[in-house]
Scaffold this motif. Structure first.
Motif, PDB file in Angstrom:
ATOM      1  N   UNK A   1     -34.195-102.293   8.537  1.00  0.00           N
ATOM      2  CA  UNK A   1     -34.954-103.546   8.373  1.00  0.00           C
ATOM      3  C   UNK A   1     -34.223-104.608   7.560  1.00  0.00           C
ATOM      4  N   UNK A   2     -33.016-104.319   7.091  1.00  0.00           N
ATOM      5  CA  UNK A   2     -32.249-105.291   6.327  1.00  0.00           C
ATOM      6  C   UNK A   2     -32.677-105.457   4.884  1.00  0.00           C
ATOM      7  N   UNK A   3     -33.647-104.655   4.427  1.00  0.00           N
ATOM      8  CA  UNK A   3     -34.150-104.802   3.055  1.00  0.00           C
ATOM      9  C   UNK A   3     -33.089-104.375   2.048  1.00  0.00           C
ATOM     10  N   UNK A   4     -32.862-105.245   1.053  1.00  0.00           N
ATOM     11  CA  UNK A   4     -31.874-104.974   0.014  1.00  0.00           C
ATOM     12  C   UNK A   4     -32.580-104.724  -1.315  1.00  0.00           C
ATOM     13  N   UNK A   5     -32.122-103.729  -2.039  1.00  0.00           N
ATOM     14  CA  UNK A   5     -32.707-103.417  -3.341  1.00  0.00           C
ATOM     15  C   UNK A   5     -31.600-103.115  -4.339  1.00  0.00           C
ATOM     16  N   UNK A   6     -31.915-103.346  -5.593  1.00  0.00           N
ATOM     17  CA  UNK A   6     -31.025-102.954  -6.691  1.00  0.00           C
ATOM     18  C   UNK A   6     -31.852-102.181  -7.702  1.00  0.00           C
ATOM     19  N   UNK A   7     -31.405-101.000  -8.042  1.00  0.00           N
ATOM     20  CA  UNK A   7     -32.150-100.118  -8.943  1.00  0.00           C
ATOM     21  C   UNK A   7     -31.248 -99.661 -10.070  1.00  0.00           C
ATOM     22  N   UNK A   8     -31.732 -99.825 -11.287  1.00  0.00           N
ATOM     23  CA  UNK A   8     -30.983 -99.377 -12.466  1.00  0.00           C
ATOM     24  C   UNK A   8     -31.396 -97.945 -12.813  1.00  0.00           C
ATOM     25  N   UNK A   9     -30.414 -97.076 -12.951  1.00  0.00           N
ATOM     26  CA  UNK A   9     -30.653 -95.712 -13.424  1.00  0.00           C
ATOM     27  C   UNK A   9     -29.631 -95.407 -14.505  1.00  0.00           C
ATOM     28  N   UNK A  10     -29.903 -94.363 -15.259  1.00  0.00           N
ATOM     29  CA  UNK A  10     -28.945 -93.910 -16.262  1.00  0.00           C
ATOM     30  C   UNK A  10     -27.745 -93.274 -15.563  1.00  0.00           C
ATOM     31  N   UNK A  11     -26.536 -93.670 -15.970  1.00  0.00           N
ATOM     32  CA  UNK A  11     -25.311 -93.129 -15.390  1.00  0.00           C
ATOM     33  C   UNK A  11     -24.651 -92.185 -16.391  1.00  0.00           C
ATOM     34  N   UNK A  12     -24.390 -90.978 -15.958  1.00  0.00           N
ATOM     35  CA  UNK A  12     -23.695 -89.996 -16.792  1.00  0.00           C
ATOM     36  C   UNK A  12     -22.445 -89.545 -16.042  1.00  0.00           C
ATOM     37  N   UNK A  13     -21.443 -89.069 -16.796  1.00  0.00           N
ATOM     38  CA  UNK A  13     -20.184 -88.684 -16.175  1.00  0.00           C
ATOM     39  C   UNK A  13     -19.926 -87.187 -16.226  1.00  0.00           C
ATOM     40  N   UNK A  14     -20.852 -86.430 -16.809  1.00  0.00           N
ATOM     41  CA  UNK A  14     -20.682 -84.980 -16.830  1.00  0.00           C
ATOM     42  C   UNK A  14     -22.022 -84.303 -17.075  1.00  0.00           C
TER      43      UNK A  14
END
Length: 312
Positions: free
Chosen positions: A50-63
């Protein structure tokens, strides 16, 4: 629920964003430039339907440290990357549920390092491709998010997992035999990927040749019959119906239509680059089993040669 998604590719990104939007506390494990991008811009998704665009913030961890605690770790890495992840999961005994949403044609043989009570098997309902920082994806309506306990029981844990996926907008289905489901699915996957490579690495090119699609259908049929001859019940029933019961001409026509669709553009074609190593390993694993079958697989064998060839 406190969830770690282990793997920030297409599947991990979509599930992490949807679960976060559904109200869960989600961390996404990513490394290198992908981690930098996610911290800066969030998870950027575009729904190809449907072409819907979203941006979602989540916690980013590297290990994942041995002392880190989550309710669930959702593992979405490729099959050929799994061997590097398992020792890390084994070192952490704080997490009681490890849900593997990935291709796995050998089932529990992969998980000797892990307590089987911690494991839930599954398969994702997402296809897509990441272009720079944006994940373009499509939800596979024909295939829900599959979930199953190792011993086939329908447990409160399994029902809870199904509920959180439904809450996040996914269709979820419980399987009493996920190990068999994954083997059956692997045969169709490696057949389709191999045939697409041989046809020029585009699913639409494969769809143009009825002869080539007929060869694909025959290859999958051989693989399923060989698996069944080993005493393995085929599941889901839809694959038995499509490849073993329906008239061959009908299945070929249906497959041609599928290969022309957007589902194939996002669900098949993106796997024809760096992901070939995953499918080559899957093919080796499943064919090692099928070689012990009284049923032979000559057409499937010929198709799988393409997975061993350079893709560039």
């Amino acid at each position: 629920m406190n969830i770690l998604v282990y793997g920030a590719g297409v599947i991990g990104s979509v599930y992490a964003a949807r679960l976060q939007e559904a109200g869960h506390r989600v961390s996404l494990l990513a490394r290198g430039q992908r981690a930098v991008s996610l911290r800066t811009h969030g998870i950027q998704l575009e729904n190809a339907a449907n072409g819907r665009k979203t941006t979602t913030q989540v916690s980013i961890v590297e290990r994942l440290a041995p002392t880190d605690s989550y309710d669930v770790v959702l593992v979405t890495v490729r099959f050929d990357q799994l061997h590097a992840v398992l020792p890390i999961l084994a070192a952490n005994r704080q997490v009681s549920t490890l849900l593997f949403l990935l291709s796995n044609p050998v089932g529990m043989q992969q998980f000797a390092l892990l307590d089987p009570q911690r494991i839930v098997l599954g398969f994702p309902a997402i296809g897509g491709v990441r272009k720079e920082d944006v994940v373009h994806y499509i939800t596979l309506r024909q295939m829900p998010t599959m979930l199953g306990e190792v011993d086939g029981r329908v447990t409160p844990r399994l029902r809870q997992l199904a509920a959180i996926f439904k809450q996040a907008g996914f269709t979820a289905r419980l399987s009493p035999d996920m190990q068999t489901w994954l083997q059956t699915h692997a045969i169709t996957d490696i057949g389709i990927i191999s045939a697409t490579i041989m046809a020029g690495k585009k699913s639409a090119l494969l769809a143009r040749s009825r002869h080539n699609v007929a060869q694909l259908v025959q290859a999958i049929r051989e693989g399923l019959l060989a698996l069944r001859a080993l005493g393995t019940p085929l599941t889901p029933f839809s694959l038995t119906l499509l490849f073993l019961w329906l008239p061959r001409w009908f299945t070929v026509t249906l497959m041609q239509a599928l290969l022309r669709s957007r589902l194939s553009t996002l669900g098949i074609d993106p796997h024809l680059g760096d992901d070939i190593g995953e499918y080559n390993q899957m093919a080796q694993e499943i064919m090692e089993r099928l070689r012990t079958s009284p049923r032979t697989t000559p057409t499937l064998n010929r198709l799988l040669v393409s997975l061993e060839q350079p893709t560039h």
